[in-house]
Design a protein around this motif. Structure first.
Motif, PDB file in Angstrom:
ATOM      1  N   ILE B  74      12.809  -4.998  -0.037  1.00 54.03           N
ATOM      2  CA  ILE B  74      12.172  -5.277  -1.331  1.00 54.03           C
ATOM      3  C   ILE B  74      11.372  -6.577  -1.255  1.00 54.03           C
ATOM      4  O   ILE B  74      10.258  -6.673  -1.774  1.00 54.03           O
ATOM      5  CB  ILE B  74      13.244  -5.320  -2.453  1.00 54.03           C
ATOM      6  CG1 ILE B  74      13.662  -3.898  -2.806  1.00 54.03           C
ATOM      7  CG2 ILE B  74      12.730  -6.059  -3.682  1.00 54.03           C
ATOM      8  CD1 ILE B  74      14.788  -3.796  -3.803  1.00 54.03           C
ATOM      9  N   VAL B  75      11.937  -7.569  -0.552  1.00 51.48           N
ATOM     10  CA  VAL B  75      11.225  -8.835  -0.407  1.00 51.48           C
ATOM     11  C   VAL B  75       9.942  -8.651   0.413  1.00 51.48           C
ATOM     12  O   VAL B  75       8.918  -9.274   0.133  1.00 51.48           O
ATOM     13  CB  VAL B  75      12.152  -9.898   0.215  1.00 51.48           C
ATOM     14  CG1 VAL B  75      11.361 -11.066   0.750  1.00 51.48           C
ATOM     15  CG2 VAL B  75      13.148 -10.380  -0.818  1.00 51.48           C
ATOM     16  N   VAL B  76       9.994  -7.762   1.403  1.00 55.66           N
ATOM     17  CA  VAL B  76       8.783  -7.485   2.193  1.00 55.66           C
ATOM     18  C   VAL B  76       7.724  -6.834   1.300  1.00 55.66           C
ATOM     19  O   VAL B  76       6.543  -7.209   1.341  1.00 55.66           O
ATOM     20  CB  VAL B  76       9.112  -6.597   3.406  1.00 55.66           C
ATOM     21  CG1 VAL B  76       7.835  -6.159   4.122  1.00 55.66           C
ATOM     22  CG2 VAL B  76      10.025  -7.337   4.376  1.00 55.66           C
ATOM     23  N   ALA B  77       8.159  -5.886   0.464  1.00 55.11           N
ATOM     24  CA  ALA B  77       7.218  -5.262  -0.478  1.00 55.11           C
ATOM     25  C   ALA B  77       6.655  -6.306  -1.438  1.00 55.11           C
ATOM     26  O   ALA B  77       5.472  -6.283  -1.785  1.00 55.11           O
ATOM     27  CB  ALA B  77       7.919  -4.156  -1.265  1.00 55.11           C
ATOM     28  N   MET B  78       7.528  -7.254  -1.841  1.00 55.48           N
ATOM     29  CA  MET B  78       7.073  -8.334  -2.714  1.00 55.48           C
ATOM     30  C   MET B  78       6.001  -9.184  -2.015  1.00 55.48           C
ATOM     31  O   MET B  78       4.966  -9.498  -2.606  1.00 55.48           O
ATOM     32  CB  MET B  78       8.260  -9.207  -3.104  1.00 55.48           C
ATOM     33  CG  MET B  78       7.914 -10.405  -3.949  1.00 55.48           C
ATOM     34  SD  MET B  78       9.282 -11.573  -4.023  1.00 55.48           S
ATOM     35  CE  MET B  78       9.091 -12.408  -2.441  1.00 55.48           C
ATOM     36  N   ALA B  79       6.266  -9.514  -0.744  1.00 56.32           N
ATOM     37  CA  ALA B  79       5.290 -10.302   0.014  1.00 56.32           C
ATOM     38  C   ALA B  79       3.959  -9.570   0.084  1.00 56.32           C
ATOM     39  O   ALA B  79       2.891 -10.169  -0.058  1.00 56.32           O
ATOM     40  CB  ALA B  79       5.825 -10.602   1.409  1.00 56.32           C
ATOM     41  N   ALA B  80       4.032  -8.240   0.271  1.00 54.46           N
ATOM     42  CA  ALA B  80       2.803  -7.461   0.416  1.00 54.46           C
ATOM     43  C   ALA B  80       2.052  -7.327  -0.902  1.00 54.46           C
ATOM     44  O   ALA B  80       0.886  -6.937  -0.906  1.00 54.46           O
ATOM     45  CB  ALA B  80       3.128  -6.075   0.979  1.00 54.46           C
ATOM     46  N   SER B  81       2.717  -7.623  -2.025  1.00 52.42           N
ATOM     47  CA  SER B  81       1.993  -7.526  -3.295  1.00 52.42           C
ATOM     48  C   SER B  81       1.738  -8.894  -3.927  1.00 52.42           C
ATOM     49  O   SER B  81       1.511  -8.989  -5.127  1.00 52.42           O
ATOM     50  CB  SER B  81       2.711  -6.573  -4.267  1.00 52.42           C
ATOM     51  OG  SER B  81       4.098  -6.708  -4.197  1.00 52.42           O
ATOM     52  N   GLN B  82       1.816  -9.956  -3.115  1.00 49.03           N
ATOM     53  CA  GLN B  82       1.482 -11.291  -3.620  1.00 49.03           C
ATOM     54  C   GLN B  82      -0.036 -11.475  -3.686  1.00 49.03           C
ATOM     55  O   GLN B  82      -0.772 -10.849  -2.928  1.00 49.03           O
ATOM     56  CB  GLN B  82       2.045 -12.374  -2.699  1.00 49.03           C
ATOM     57  CG  GLN B  82       3.552 -12.444  -2.662  1.00 49.03           C
ATOM     58  CD  GLN B  82       4.144 -12.950  -3.956  1.00 49.03           C
ATOM     59  OE1 GLN B  82       3.833 -14.030  -4.401  1.00 49.03           O
ATOM     60  NE2 GLN B  82       4.981 -12.131  -4.559  1.00 49.03           N
ATOM     61  N   VAL B  84      -2.201 -13.345  -2.352  1.00 49.71           N
ATOM     62  CA  VAL B  84      -2.457 -14.298  -1.267  1.00 49.71           C
ATOM     63  C   VAL B  84      -3.921 -14.751  -1.286  1.00 49.71           C
ATOM     64  O   VAL B  84      -4.226 -15.925  -1.060  1.00 49.71           O
ATOM     65  CB  VAL B  84      -2.108 -13.674   0.099  1.00 49.71           C
ATOM     66  CG1 VAL B  84      -2.297 -14.692   1.210  1.00 49.71           C
ATOM     67  CG2 VAL B  84      -0.676 -13.176   0.104  1.00 49.71           C
TER      68      VAL B  84
END
Lengths: 253, 140
Positions: B74-82, B84
């Motif tokens: 879930i945290v990886v998905a969160m990173a991918a939807s930041q 940036v």
């Protein structure tokens, strides 16, 4: 053919996201074992990959949600959104010993206040260094550096311009993303290897997404401790920034 | 049943969020003050109580441990939807502000952690707090 495929991905977006993230994790763990002998965590690589893809997604679409703005990957927004993230963070508390939390309790609270104030000062000082003199502008940039939620809330309370608010959000995003990347690299130097220092880390850094990803990439067992204090950080920032901290800036500036 | 565990988790979350929301309203801020943290404490407390009764079947706890295990993905998905791209387009002010905040924050971790407190908990072995802390992090 291709269009109906995209439509399918869009319709079943969350399921597609599970598959995509699963693949990313597999690839990252493989890279970790194959090229770093497992020294650089697979989860750290996955988070970096995620950030990279988010950057590409943001540049391609011009949207605000990284890769999730591409129709093909829209489920990432739900999977990585606040609702499921908070559910998973709470689930990490299962099996945590209460005595560990009590032991670091006071230091956690000290860290929370220190964290909000230090981040605020960092943002404020940089703003002053770049020639901002209006207390509202300085406070808003400082508040944004606390977290990218505190910035806009403070800015709109004080009546800051939308440019300054955008700047403050960007400062918070830089902090959050940098924490994700830098935490696993510096964990040894700052002694981030036990529940106590994780709680202090959570209080000092505060940005939920940064702390969540930073600790996940360092040692997943530390997540509940860091998340526990970090969860109070944004609220404390919203409490302090437009009030006490703004008055302080106005008194000095 | 797994759903009991999921429901327990969800119940703790909603309860914590309600308390956090009320706290925010009492203090007059537009935010949830520590709702997730309160939910975490509640989950620890409730599952401990149930454990003491000896009634938390594996199938029930699997509903919680599944979401625990989903945390990193879930945290990886969160990173991918930041956002940036926005972080890098904010210019030098926001870049330097963010960098300085992270450097100072990380540098303060060992300062506040300092020397571990003398051990007071009689349940733990009379070893130094450092030793028991590392033991704690090795657990699980």
């Amino acid at each position: 053919m291709f269009e109906s495929l995209i439509e399918l991905f869009d319709e079943y977006h969350l399921i597609a996201a599970f598959a995509v993230i699963g693949l990313t994790m597999y690839l990252s763990n493989w890279l970790s074992v194959r090229f770093t002998n497992g020294k650089f965590h697979g989860s750290a690589i996955a988070i970096l990959l995620g950030l990279l893809l988010a950057y590409i997604g943001g540049v391609v679409t011009g949207g605000e949600n990284g890769l999730a703005d591409l129709t093909l990957f829209s489920g990432l927004g739900l999977m990585g959104g606040g609702m499921l993230r908070d559910l998973a963070i709470i689930a990490t508390a299962y099996g945590v010993r209460f005595s560990e939390i009590r032991k670091a309790g006071v230091h956690g609270v000290v860290a929370l206040f220190a964290g909000v104030i230090v981040s605020f000062l960092a943002g404020g000082i940089i703003a002053v260094g770049f020639g901002y003199t209006d207390p509202v502008d300085i406070t808003t940039v400082g508040a944004g550096t606390v977290t990218y939620i505190v910035g806009p809330v403070t800015g709109s309370t004080l009546g800051a311009s939308s440019e300054i608010i955008a700047l403050s959000i960007a400062a918070g995003l830089v902090k959050s993303i940098l924490v994700m990347i830098v935490t696993p690299m510096t964990s040894r130097i700052i002694g981030l290897d036990n529940p106590r220092s994780a709680m202090i880390f959570g209080g000092l850094i505060g940005t939920t997404s940064g702390v969540a990803a930073g600790l996940a990439a360092t040692d997943a067992r530390l997540v509940p401790y860091g998340a526990m204090t970090a969860t109070f950080y944004t609220g404390l920032g919203i409490l302090l920034a437009p009030t006490a901290l703004f008055l302080m800036v106005r008194a000095i500036a | 049943m797994a759903i009991y565990g999921v429901a327990l988790l969800a119940g703790c979350m909603m309860f914590g969020l309600i308390i956090g929301d009320l706290l925010g309203q009492v203090l007059g801020i537009e935010a949830n003050l520590g709702g997730v943290g309160i939910a975490m404490l509640l989950l620890i407390f409730v599952t401990n109580v149930i454990h003491q009764w000896g009634k938390l079947p594996d199938s029930t706890s699997s509903g919680i441990t599944f979401w625990n295990a989903m945390y990193i993905p879930i945290v990886v998905a969160m990173a991918a939807s930041q956002n940036v791209a926005a972080a890098f387009s904010g210019g030098l002010v926001s870049l330097l502000a963010g960098v300085l905040a992270v450097v100072l924050g990380l540098a303060l971790v060992p300062v506040i952690a300092g020397k571990p407190e003398p051990e007071q908990d009689c349940q733990d072995e009379p070893a130094t707090a450092v030793a028991s802390n590392t033991a704690g992090s090795r657990r699980g």
